[in-house]
Motif scaffolding. Structure first.
Motif, PDB file in Angstrom:
ATOM      1  N   PRO A 150      10.265  -2.520  -2.999  1.00  0.00           N
ATOM      2  CA  PRO A 150       8.927  -2.189  -3.683  1.00  0.00           C
ATOM      3  C   PRO A 150       8.555  -3.549  -4.719  1.00  0.00           C
ATOM      4  N   GLN A 151       7.510  -4.302  -4.361  1.00  0.00           N
ATOM      5  CA  GLN A 151       7.073  -5.290  -5.097  1.00  0.00           C
ATOM      6  C   GLN A 151       5.990  -4.755  -6.125  1.00  0.00           C
ATOM      7  N   VAL A 152       5.332  -3.607  -5.888  1.00  0.00           N
ATOM      8  CA  VAL A 152       4.323  -3.046  -6.874  1.00  0.00           C
ATOM      9  C   VAL A 152       4.695  -1.616  -7.587  1.00  0.00           C
ATOM     10  N   LYS A 153       4.239  -1.304  -8.499  1.00  0.00           N
ATOM     11  CA  LYS A 153       4.576  -0.193  -9.125  1.00  0.00           C
ATOM     12  C   LYS A 153       3.524   0.690  -8.333  1.00  0.00           C
ATOM     13  N   ARG A 154       3.918   2.325  -8.938  1.00  0.00           N
ATOM     14  CA  ARG A 154       3.148   3.178  -8.276  1.00  0.00           C
ATOM     15  C   ARG A 154       1.702   3.232  -8.883  1.00  0.00           C
ATOM     16  N   GLY A 155       0.863   3.266  -8.084  1.00  0.00           N
ATOM     17  CA  GLY A 155      -0.627   3.332  -8.529  1.00  0.00           C
ATOM     18  C   GLY A 155      -1.285   1.818  -8.399  1.00  0.00           C
ATOM     19  N   GLN A 156      -0.302   0.745  -8.060  1.00  0.00           N
ATOM     20  CA  GLN A 156      -1.082  -0.665  -8.086  1.00  0.00           C
ATOM     21  C   GLN A 156      -1.325  -0.849  -6.474  1.00  0.00           C
TER      22      GLN A 156
ATOM     23  N   TYR B 282       0.758  -1.197  -0.046  1.00  0.00           N
ATOM     24  CA  TYR B 282      -0.147   0.087   0.052  1.00  0.00           C
ATOM     25  C   TYR B 282       0.669   1.155   0.170  1.00  0.00           C
ATOM     26  N   VAL B 283       1.718   1.476   0.887  1.00  0.00           N
ATOM     27  CA  VAL B 283       2.809   2.424   0.926  1.00  0.00           C
ATOM     28  C   VAL B 283       3.447   2.659  -0.424  1.00  0.00           C
ATOM     29  N   ASP B 284       4.137   1.426  -1.084  1.00  0.00           N
ATOM     30  CA  ASP B 284       4.824   1.648  -2.268  1.00  0.00           C
ATOM     31  C   ASP B 284       4.087   1.898  -3.324  1.00  0.00           C
ATOM     32  N   ALA B 285       2.677   1.628  -3.404  1.00  0.00           N
ATOM     33  CA  ALA B 285       1.764   2.112  -4.561  1.00  0.00           C
ATOM     34  C   ALA B 285       1.673   3.642  -4.609  1.00  0.00           C
ATOM     35  N   GLY B 286       1.907   4.271  -3.560  1.00  0.00           N
ATOM     36  CA  GLY B 286       1.446   5.763  -3.367  1.00  0.00           C
ATOM     37  C   GLY B 286       2.612   6.703  -3.388  1.00  0.00           C
ATOM     38  N   TRP B 287       2.320   7.921  -3.664  1.00  0.00           N
ATOM     39  CA  TRP B 287       3.416   8.946  -3.758  1.00  0.00           C
ATOM     40  C   TRP B 287       3.073   9.915  -2.283  1.00  0.00           C
ATOM     41  N   HIS B 288       4.218  10.109  -1.517  1.00  0.00           N
ATOM     42  CA  HIS B 288       4.134  10.558  -0.324  1.00  0.00           C
ATOM     43  C   HIS B 288       5.266  11.781  -0.330  1.00  0.00           C
ATOM     44  N   ILE B 289       4.736  12.688   0.379  1.00  0.00           N
ATOM     45  CA  ILE B 289       5.696  14.137   0.497  1.00  0.00           C
ATOM     46  C   ILE B 289       6.667  13.441   1.385  1.00  0.00           C
ATOM     47  N   SER B 290       6.670  12.854   2.321  1.00  0.00           N
ATOM     48  CA  SER B 290       7.940  12.457   3.259  1.00  0.00           C
ATOM     49  C   SER B 290       8.807  11.614   2.828  1.00  0.00           C
ATOM     50  N   GLU B 291       8.841  11.152   1.460  1.00  0.00           N
ATOM     51  CA  GLU B 291       9.874  10.406   0.872  1.00  0.00           C
ATOM     52  C   GLU B 291      11.058  11.446   0.313  1.00  0.00           C
ATOM     53  N   TRP B 292      10.630  12.647  -0.031  1.00  0.00           N
ATOM     54  CA  TRP B 292      11.133  13.794  -0.573  1.00  0.00           C
ATOM     55  C   TRP B 292      11.844  14.708   0.490  1.00  0.00           C
ATOM     56  N   LEU B 293      11.804  14.240   1.755  1.00  0.00           N
ATOM     57  CA  LEU B 293      12.467  15.202   2.794  1.00  0.00           C
ATOM     58  C   LEU B 293      13.997  15.268   2.934  1.00  0.00           C
TER      59      LEU B 293
END
Length: 186
Positions: A177-183, A86-97
């Motif tokens: 990550p085992q999924v692509k973004r959006g999956q 679930y986390v790997d599928a989305g875009w998150h602001i915190s990963e750009w910190l």
């Protein structure tokens, strides 16, 4: 009746004298019996090192691929796998910190006070957005896990697990990550 003994059999046998070698002394026998408990040859060490390296490589690959056998205890289980996906599928602001912090370090090297001030203010604002994003992600993950696996079966710490995973840059996450973004997982 003819003599069954042939002329070659008539030759007298020469008896062997002793065992053909000297009896070893006690010190020689003890020295011959002494051997290390662990093989200490160069080949044995090389083989053991190669075997250890092969096992480590297999464990690393298994961990990167998310195989439960090779994961640490904090990453095991179907709920943790679902949260990772679930986390790997989305875009998150915190990963750009981390990138924002690096930018602030570069901007602080500029000898203009206003640039340094606004860089720090921008970083603090970005950090507040990242924390808010992590809190919202934690709440969302807890609700979705409760809906999928049941509220009484939900593991503790899944919100924190999701928030900490979202804080890492995607290419640095382990297991990978085992999924692509959006999956998003079902």
């Amino acid at each position: 009746m003819p003599n069954p003994i042939t002329p070659a059999d008539d030759a007298p046998e020469t008896p062997a004298v002793g065992k053909g070698r000297a009896t070893p002394t006690r010190a020689e026998r003890e020295a011959a019996n002494r051997r290390p408990l662990v093989a200490n040859t160069k080949e044995a060490r090389a083989a053991a090192k190669a075997d250890l390296q092969a096992r480590r490589n297999r464990a690393r690959i298994g961990m990167e691929n998310g195989e439960d056998k090779y994961l640490p205890a904090r990453d095991r289980g179907p709920q943790r796998r679902w949260v990772r996906d679930y986390v790997d599928a989305g875009w998150h602001i915190s990963e750009w910190l981390m990138a924002a912090m690096l930018l602030v370090i570069v901007l602080s090297l500029i000898d203009i006070r206003e640039v340094q001030l606004w860089a720090m203010v921008g970083l603090w604002g970005f950090m507040l957005l990242a924390v808010a994003d992590m809190v919202l992600l934690s709440i969302r993950v807890k609700k979705k896990v409760a809906a999928k696996f049941g509220l009484e079966r939900r593991e503790r710490g899944l919100g924190w697990y999701a928030a900490m995973r979202s804080l890492q840059m995607r290419f640095m996450r382990l297991p990978k990550p085992q999924v692509k973004r959006g999956q998003y997982p079902a």
